[in-house]
Design a protein around this motif. Structure first.
Motif, short mmCIF file in Angstrom:
data_model
loop_
_atom_site.label_atom_id
_atom_site.label_comp_id
_atom_site.label_asym_id
_atom_site.label_seq_id
_atom_site.Cartn_x
_atom_site.Cartn_y
_atom_site.Cartn_z
N UNK A 28 -1.84 0.34 2.05
CA UNK A 28 -2.86 1.32 2.46
C UNK A 28 -3.77 1.62 1.27
N UNK A 29 -5.02 1.18 1.37
CA UNK A 29 -5.99 1.36 0.29
C UNK A 29 -7.35 1.74 0.88
N UNK A 30 -8.27 2.11 0.00
CA UNK A 30 -9.65 2.35 0.43
C UNK A 30 -10.40 1.02 0.43
N UNK A 31 -11.47 0.93 1.25
CA UNK A 31 -12.21 -0.33 1.33
C UNK A 31 -12.67 -0.82 -0.04
N UNK A 32 -12.44 -2.11 -0.30
CA UNK A 32 -12.88 -2.72 -1.55
C UNK A 32 -11.85 -2.69 -2.65
N UNK A 33 -10.80 -1.85 -2.54
CA UNK A 33 -9.80 -1.79 -3.61
C UNK A 33 -8.92 -3.04 -3.61
N UNK A 34 -8.63 -3.56 -2.44
CA UNK A 34 -8.04 -4.89 -2.28
C UNK A 34 -8.91 -5.59 -1.25
N UNK A 35 -9.51 -6.69 -1.62
CA UNK A 35 -10.49 -7.36 -0.77
C UNK A 35 -9.83 -8.42 0.11
N UNK A 36 -10.52 -8.87 1.15
CA UNK A 36 -9.99 -9.98 1.94
C UNK A 36 -9.71 -11.22 1.09
N UNK A 37 -10.54 -11.44 0.06
CA UNK A 37 -10.28 -12.57 -0.85
C UNK A 37 -8.97 -12.38 -1.60
N UNK A 38 -8.69 -11.12 -1.99
CA UNK A 38 -7.41 -10.83 -2.65
C UNK A 38 -6.24 -11.16 -1.73
N UNK B 68 -0.88 -17.50 -3.77
CA UNK B 68 -0.09 -17.42 -5.00
C UNK B 68 1.37 -17.07 -4.76
N UNK B 69 1.60 -16.18 -3.78
CA UNK B 69 2.93 -15.60 -3.61
C UNK B 69 3.62 -16.00 -2.31
N UNK B 70 2.83 -16.48 -1.35
CA UNK B 70 3.40 -16.75 -0.03
C UNK B 70 3.66 -15.49 0.77
N UNK B 71 3.09 -14.36 0.32
CA UNK B 71 3.29 -13.08 1.00
C UNK B 71 2.01 -12.70 1.73
N UNK B 72 2.15 -12.28 2.96
CA UNK B 72 1.00 -11.85 3.76
C UNK B 72 0.81 -10.34 3.58
N UNK B 73 -0.42 -9.96 3.22
CA UNK B 73 -0.75 -8.54 3.07
C UNK B 73 -1.56 -8.08 4.28
N UNK B 74 -1.11 -7.02 4.91
CA UNK B 74 -1.87 -6.37 5.98
C UNK B 74 -2.47 -5.10 5.40
N UNK C 68 4.07 -0.21 2.74
CA UNK C 68 4.93 -0.66 1.65
C UNK C 68 4.35 -0.26 0.29
N UNK C 69 3.03 -0.18 0.21
CA UNK C 69 2.34 0.28 -0.99
C UNK C 69 1.18 1.18 -0.56
N UNK C 70 0.92 2.21 -1.35
CA UNK C 70 -0.14 3.18 -1.02
C UNK C 70 -0.99 3.44 -2.25
N UNK C 71 -2.30 3.52 -2.06
CA UNK C 71 -3.18 3.86 -3.18
C UNK C 71 -3.04 5.34 -3.52
N UNK C 72 -3.29 5.66 -4.77
CA UNK C 72 -3.25 7.05 -5.19
C UNK C 72 -3.98 7.20 -6.51
#
Length: 449
Positions: free
Chosen positions: A50-60, A67-73, A93-97
């Motif tokens: 859970x992040x704000x737009x642009x903090x983790x991009x679709x390219x990321x 790199x990791x074989x892990x899918x991020x939603x 699983x992870x939250x911005x703060x």
């Protein structure tokens, strides 16, 4: 294990926590931490971030999968949604703060995983490599900056520093501040007053902007610069009538009354300093090193821009805090902690971290990544020298766990404008802020227990 682990929230505690979305106090969720695995796997798994737009991009997201074989939603950050997901037992699983203000708030409510065991086993995020700014994410149940680590900052700035435009100083015949020694807050305000330009009742050039990231954290930092603390030792009350807090409040209200820069009673149409500074309509901007990423996109502007140390109050200590430290934390009830930690390592210590460090939009939070900070151009070298010298003046300014910064800001923005326009004395304002904020903090203390 806590006897109520996995049980639903009481109605009172749920309503109290839900109210955080409306800028009020919050409460704790019951539950205990899951066992920490020694593994760092996760390939083939999916985690929710859970992040704000642009903090983790679709390219990321694509790069993480490669790199990791892990899918991020990705889920858009929303405090109400976070509470709903958490109370139904399915948090992200992870939250911005924002470390400076969020870490004690959520940690005191027992929502954050203790990440010390993960850091201890990591070969990517080694504790000895962590910049001291990451101590914003530590909380020992009483004081921010001590105890277990609950998160990490992705990058940071020392947010009391400021940029200035030498061409506007030359045009106004005002001597620029030194790049190596701090001016006093009083000198800063006097320069801002002389640099301000008005035409037909409109401000055409702001002499200086000094609003911090949030008013409550700005006032906490100004009070520390005056040699005191905005909060009592147990963080249950504010005292704006104490000499140091009164000095900080008086200075900020004076800044607003002089109309030298944007404020709640003189808002910037651009909503933030960047575009106004770029347009040569702001002589000084209270934005730390990170603004250099934007300044550097305009070569002419970059060559006349300088970064300066955080000001000081006469007789006060020299401090240069971080009011942000935005990063990620892991909820205690997260379901896929090993995969989440692997993404955490990747985001803070691998490809994304290296890209951020080289962009000039902030100081990397791993000391080993500092050599990547841009220093090819002369203006980059100058800013980096000032910034590197400033690092030794960093310190954590502890924030209360008993109210959100949003809640305290809402009260300040409701009460203070009358003083900013001269319709209320600063003494009266101090008393009213104490009354309103201490009621808020009292409710928060009752909810946390």
């Amino acid at each position: 294990m806590h006897p109520r682990a996995g049980a639903s929230l009481s109605r009172r505690r749920f309503l109290a926590l839900s109210a955080a979305g409306a800028a009020t106090g919050a409460a704790t969720l019951s539950g205990c931490a899951m066992r920490v695995s020694t593994g760092v796997g996760g390939s083939g798994e999916t985690i929710t971030v859970m992040v704000k737009p642009g903090e983790i991009t679709p390219d990321d997201v694509k790069q993480a999968h490669k790199d990791l074989g892990i899918r991020i939603v990705l889920v858009k950050y929303d405090i109400t949604k976070l509470i709903a997901m958490t109370t139904t037992g399915n948090p992200p699983d992870l939250v911005r703060g924002v470390g400076a203000i969020d870490a004690p708030y959520f940690a005191a409510r027992d929502l954050m995983e203790d990440l010390d065991p993960y850091f201890a086993r990591s070969t990517v995020l080694r504790p000895e490599d962590l910049d001291p700014v990451n101590d914003l994410w530590r909380y020992d149940g009483r004081t921010q900056g001590k105890g277990p680590r609950h998160g990490m900052a992705k990058d940071f700035s020392q947010d009391s520093m400021y940029w200035y435009n030498t061409s506007l100083f030359d045009r106004a015949g005002v001597e620029p501040p030194p790049e190596t020694e701090p001016v006093t807050y009083e000198e800063w305000l006097e320069k801002a007053r002389r640099l301000t330009r008005r035409k037909n009742g409109q401000t055409t050039v702001f002499g200086g902007s000094y609003n911090g990231l949030m008013k409550s954290s700005l006032l906490a930092c100004l009070t520390a610069a005056a040699g005191g603390s905005l909060f009592t030792d147990d963080f249950t009350r504010v005292d704006f009538t104490a000499p140091e807090a009164r000095k900080a409040l008086d200075w900020y209200i004076g800044y607003c009354r002089n109309k030298v820069g944007p404020s709640p009673v003189q808002p910037d149409p651009n909503a933030w300093d960047g575009p106004t500074y770029q347009a040569n309509r702001m002589a000084m901007s209270n934005s730390g090193y990170w603004l250099g990423g934007m300044i550097g996109t305009d070569r002419k502007l970059a060559e006349v821009s300088r970064l300066a140390p955080a000001p000081v109050f006469g007789g006060g200590p020299r401090i240069s805090p971080c009011q942000g430290g935005t990063g990620l934390w892991m909820p205690k009830k997260a379901r896929n902690k090993d995969a989440a930690w692997r993404v955490f390592e990747w985001f803070f210590g691998e490809a994304p971290a290296k890209a951020r460090a080289s962009g000039g939009w902030g100081i990397p939070t791993l000391k080993s990544l500092r050599p990547l900070m841009p220093a090819r151009q002369e203006y980059q070298k100058r800013a980096l020298e000032v910034q590197n010298a400033e690092l030794k003046h960093y310190s954590v300014i502890s924030f209360t766990p008993y109210a959100s910064a949003d809640a305290l800001d809402a009260l300040f923005n409701q009460i203070a404008p009358a003083a900013m326009t001269g319709g209320m004395s600063v003494d009266t304002l101090a008393g009213r802020l104490d009354s309103a904020m201490n009621e808020q903090l009292k409710r928060g203390k009752e909810q946390v227990g």
